[in-house]
Design a protein around this motif. Structure first.
Motif, PDB file in Angstrom:
ATOM      1  N   ALA A  85       8.336   7.645   3.649  1.00 59.43           N
ATOM      2  CA  ALA A  85       6.897   7.758   3.387  1.00 59.43           C
ATOM      3  C   ALA A  85       6.258   6.380   3.213  1.00 59.43           C
ATOM      4  O   ALA A  85       5.177   6.118   3.747  1.00 59.43           O
ATOM      5  CB  ALA A  85       6.657   8.623   2.154  1.00 59.43           C
ATOM      6  N   ILE A  86       6.917   5.491   2.478  1.00 66.43           N
ATOM      7  CA  ILE A  86       6.411   4.129   2.306  1.00 66.43           C
ATOM      8  C   ILE A  86       6.314   3.439   3.668  1.00 66.43           C
ATOM      9  O   ILE A  86       5.310   2.792   3.986  1.00 66.43           O
ATOM     10  CB  ILE A  86       7.298   3.314   1.342  1.00 66.43           C
ATOM     11  CG1 ILE A  86       7.168   3.840  -0.079  1.00 66.43           C
ATOM     12  CG2 ILE A  86       6.950   1.817   1.398  1.00 66.43           C
ATOM     13  CD1 ILE A  86       8.207   3.291  -1.047  1.00 66.43           C
TER      14      ILE A  86
ATOM     15  N   TRP B 102       3.157   1.373   8.126  1.00 67.64           N
ATOM     16  CA  TRP B 102       2.876   1.289   9.553  1.00 67.64           C
ATOM     17  C   TRP B 102       1.403   1.591   9.843  1.00 67.64           C
ATOM     18  O   TRP B 102       0.752   0.861  10.601  1.00 67.64           O
ATOM     19  CB  TRP B 102       3.793   2.256  10.311  1.00 67.64           C
ATOM     20  CG  TRP B 102       3.622   2.166  11.791  1.00 67.64           C
ATOM     21  CD1 TRP B 102       4.146   1.218  12.622  1.00 67.64           C
ATOM     22  CD2 TRP B 102       2.863   3.050  12.608  1.00 67.64           C
ATOM     23  NE1 TRP B 102       3.753   1.477  13.921  1.00 67.64           N
ATOM     24  CE2 TRP B 102       2.968   2.597  13.934  1.00 67.64           C
ATOM     25  CE3 TRP B 102       2.108   4.192  12.347  1.00 67.64           C
ATOM     26  CZ2 TRP B 102       2.351   3.235  14.994  1.00 67.64           C
ATOM     27  CZ3 TRP B 102       1.493   4.832  13.421  1.00 67.64           C
ATOM     28  CH2 TRP B 102       1.620   4.348  14.717  1.00 67.64           C
ATOM     29  N   ILE B 103       0.866   2.644   9.218  1.00 72.27           N
ATOM     30  CA  ILE B 103      -0.548   3.009   9.415  1.00 72.27           C
ATOM     31  C   ILE B 103      -1.461   1.870   8.956  1.00 72.27           C
ATOM     32  O   ILE B 103      -2.410   1.488   9.649  1.00 72.27           O
ATOM     33  CB  ILE B 103      -0.899   4.307   8.654  1.00 72.27           C
ATOM     34  CG1 ILE B 103      -0.128   5.493   9.230  1.00 72.27           C
ATOM     35  CG2 ILE B 103      -2.390   4.573   8.652  1.00 72.27           C
ATOM     36  CD1 ILE B 103      -0.498   5.865  10.641  1.00 72.27           C
TER      37      ILE B 103
ATOM     38  N   ALA C 193       0.835  -1.205   0.000  1.00 72.60           N
ATOM     39  CA  ALA C 193       0.000   0.000   0.000  1.00 72.60           C
ATOM     40  C   ALA C 193       0.867   1.251   0.000  1.00 72.60           C
ATOM     41  O   ALA C 193       0.600   2.208  -0.744  1.00 72.60           O
ATOM     42  CB  ALA C 193      -0.930   0.001   1.213  1.00 72.60           C
ATOM     43  N   GLY C 194       1.917   1.252   0.801  1.00 72.65           N
ATOM     44  CA  GLY C 194       2.822   2.397   0.851  1.00 72.65           C
ATOM     45  C   GLY C 194       3.518   2.639  -0.472  1.00 72.65           C
ATOM     46  O   GLY C 194       3.606   3.776  -0.944  1.00 72.65           O
TER      47      GLY C 194
ATOM     48  N   ILE D   7       4.672  -5.061  10.986  1.00 74.39           N
ATOM     49  CA  ILE D   7       5.505  -3.895  10.735  1.00 74.39           C
ATOM     50  C   ILE D   7       6.153  -3.553  12.065  1.00 74.39           C
ATOM     51  O   ILE D   7       5.495  -3.628  13.096  1.00 74.39           O
ATOM     52  CB  ILE D   7       4.652  -2.696  10.240  1.00 74.39           C
ATOM     53  CG1 ILE D   7       3.953  -3.008   8.922  1.00 74.39           C
ATOM     54  CG2 ILE D   7       5.456  -1.427  10.141  1.00 74.39           C
ATOM     55  CD1 ILE D   7       4.848  -3.076   7.715  1.00 74.39           C
ATOM     56  N   PRO D   8       7.392  -3.186  12.083  1.00 75.68           N
ATOM     57  CA  PRO D   8       8.056  -2.882  13.358  1.00 75.68           C
ATOM     58  C   PRO D   8       7.306  -1.836  14.162  1.00 75.68           C
ATOM     59  O   PRO D   8       6.795  -0.871  13.628  1.00 75.68           O
ATOM     60  CB  PRO D   8       9.414  -2.339  12.928  1.00 75.68           C
ATOM     61  CG  PRO D   8       9.658  -2.982  11.613  1.00 75.68           C
ATOM     62  CD  PRO D   8       8.305  -3.085  10.960  1.00 75.68           C
ATOM     63  N   GLY D   9       7.264  -2.059  15.440  1.00 73.83           N
ATOM     64  CA  GLY D   9       6.693  -1.091  16.361  1.00 73.83           C
ATOM     65  C   GLY D   9       5.215  -1.189  16.595  1.00 73.83           C
ATOM     66  O   GLY D   9       4.635  -0.352  17.262  1.00 73.83           O
ATOM     67  N   ILE D  10       4.566  -2.197  16.050  1.00 75.33           N
ATOM     68  CA  ILE D  10       3.125  -2.347  16.276  1.00 75.33           C
ATOM     69  C   ILE D  10       2.909  -3.162  17.522  1.00 75.33           C
ATOM     70  O   ILE D  10       3.473  -4.148  17.733  1.00 75.33           O
ATOM     71  CB  ILE D  10       2.431  -3.004  15.065  1.00 75.33           C
ATOM     72  CG1 ILE D  10       2.512  -2.085  13.908  1.00 75.33           C
ATOM     73  CG2 ILE D  10       0.991  -3.338  15.384  1.00 75.33           C
ATOM     74  CD1 ILE D  10       1.851  -2.594  12.667  1.00 75.33           C
TER      75      ILE D  10
END
Length: 120
Positions: free
Chosen positions: A88-89, A94-95, A23-24, A117-120
């Protein structure tokens, strides 16, 4: 049962990461991005994140920052456009991943700690 759970979490995490990066890439680069390239990027990024985490993850703040830079570096290496496009990607990925994991958690399919994704 634990092995089957681990395999399922790995597959779901890879799928979530792939969809996020895809998506990114499509949003930021405004071109067709392949699912396979996104999957390879997600896999390499996860390995790079894990290796970096092993070596510097224990350092407060700096460790997380270095891990994030390495992960974005993988995106930069795999996609055209430079560092700004890679950031940006990664942000869009992440979102999207947070949204997917949230929906999975609401319906009771996974717990919110599933990582794609890292950090979720």
């Amino acid at each position: 049962m634990a092995v089957a759970d681990s395999i399922l979490i790995f597959v779901l995490s890879l799928l979530v990461g792939t969809v996020g990066i895809l998506a990114g890439a499509r949003l930021v680069l405004d071109r067709d991005a392949s699912f396979v390239n996104a999957a390879v990027t997600a896999l390499i990024g996860a390995v790079a994140w894990a290796v970096t985490s092993f070596f510097v993850g224990w350092i407060p703040l700096l460790g997380i920052l270095l891990m994030l830079i390495v992960w974005v570096g993988v995106i930069n290496w795999r996609y055209p456009g430079g560092w700004s496009s890679a950031v940006a990607i990664g942000f869009v990925a992440w979102i999207v991943a947070v949204g997917i994991v949230y929906v999975f958690a609401v319906v009771g399919f996974v717990t919110p700690d599933a990582l794609g994704i890292p950090g979720i």
